[in-house]
Design an enzyme around this catalytic site. Sequence first.
Site, PDB file in Angstrom:
ATOM      1  N   SER A  92       0.860  -1.179   0.000  1.00  0.00           N
ATOM      2  CA  SER A  92       0.000   0.000   0.000  1.00  0.00           C
ATOM      3  C   SER A  92       0.899   1.232   0.000  1.00  0.00           C
ATOM      4  CB  SER A  92      -0.950   0.005   1.210  1.00  0.00           C
ATOM      5  OG  SER A  92      -0.232   0.203   2.424  1.00  0.00           O
ATOM      6  N   TYR A 132     -10.791  -0.943   3.945  1.00  0.00           N
ATOM      7  CA  TYR A 132     -10.228  -2.253   4.261  1.00  0.00           C
ATOM      8  C   TYR A 132     -11.320  -3.297   4.149  1.00  0.00           C
ATOM      9  CZ  TYR A 132      -6.295   0.407   6.016  1.00  0.00           C
ATOM     10  OH  TYR A 132      -5.244   1.257   6.107  1.00  0.00           O
ATOM     11  N   ASP A 270       4.919  -8.392  -1.299  1.00  0.00           N
ATOM     12  CA  ASP A 270       4.174  -7.618  -0.309  1.00  0.00           C
ATOM     13  C   ASP A 270       4.568  -7.963   1.124  1.00  0.00           C
ATOM     14  OD1 ASP A 270       2.374  -6.204   1.168  1.00  0.00           O
ATOM     15  OD2 ASP A 270       0.606  -7.265   0.453  1.00  0.00           O
TER      16      ASP A 270
END
Length: 370
Positions: A92, A132, A270
């Site tokens: 992110s 989220y 990630d």
Amino acid sequence: MKAAIILCAIVALSECLLRIPLNKGKTARESLEEQGLWEEYRQQFPYRPMAKFEDFAVGTEQMTNDADLAYFGVISIGTPPQSFRVIFDTGSSNLWVPSVYCSSAACNNHHKFNPSQSSTFRNTGKSLQIQYGTGSMTGFLGTDVVAVGGIQVPHQTFGLSQSEAPFMAHMQADGILGLAFPRLAASGAQTVFNNMVQQGLVQDYFSVYLSSNSATGSEVTFGGYDPSHYTGNLVWIPLSSETYWQITVESMTVNGNVVACNGGCQAIVDTGTSLIVGPNSDISSLNNAVGGASVNCQNIANMPEVTININGHAFTLPASAYVRQSNYYGCSTGFGNGGSSLWILGDVFIRQYYTIFNMSNNYVGLAKAV
Ligand SMILES: *[C@@H]1O[C@H](CO)[C@@H](O)[C@H](O)[C@H]1NC(C)=O
């Protein structure tokens, strides 16, 4: 509400990234296991940052490894500095922390930024919302000096939360520091790393070492890399998209047979996701090829390696790397259903491969971590 939940971030591209939380003194995983929720959680939410150049700084931020599930470090914001734990998340792009304007339960058990106590704070007047999987955070953007890895970044945009979803009360970290590309940033906020680079503070790459098993030793290095944390040559992989740190994987093999990602697939590297996550049918096939998602802990030594083939190079994961051991539930693989075609090479992969994230040439460099 269940006591332990997941921070599942749908950033700009509606991919769900799983993060882990906790109850005071316990890891999220321990809490879940005690409540008999770990397996359910795991099935349901499988997802889950020196070479030096003169004139540039190299900033090293130590991270805490929470049970191999999440990695966070301490940063400070403001003058004088106010400290926060943040997850360093290459999946992110926004930095945000709780603020004194937030009275959600999630804010009340975390450190809150108080802008009136910082002489360098400026309000930008822009609002911020990040969605989220289990709720959202809302707030506004301000700018202030941010200190991360020993580097002072003036005029850094960051989010001050005004409301946070209940599940965030169970996060160990106060906030998140996103290390993906600016295009993924909500409200067009400048990312911390790009700001560091644009201000000429560091060179435009950073590196991540994730320790296995040990709580300490993990680090993200801004503008540098640490040769003591890898062995052999670095292999450079071009990005297929500069949003996430996205690459093309050719195939995944077990004992020489392609068992997943047949014909190629897209994957993101990630740090904010604990497992290796992929499309459900591929994950089933991968788990079947190694003997099932549930593993006899005594049998790990006999299980096959999984090989992830990328750009003509084989990245192998021994069973000791992809099997997760739990005192409560025994052993299971770290391969989780994602429900999306996009694969996530999370911490299960990055612990084995030291990663340099290079924004200068849009490559990731991978080498065997030590
Ligand atoms: C990042 O890419 C640039 C441009 O190709 C290169 O000069 C630099 O050496 C790379 N960084 C690392 C750490 O390899």
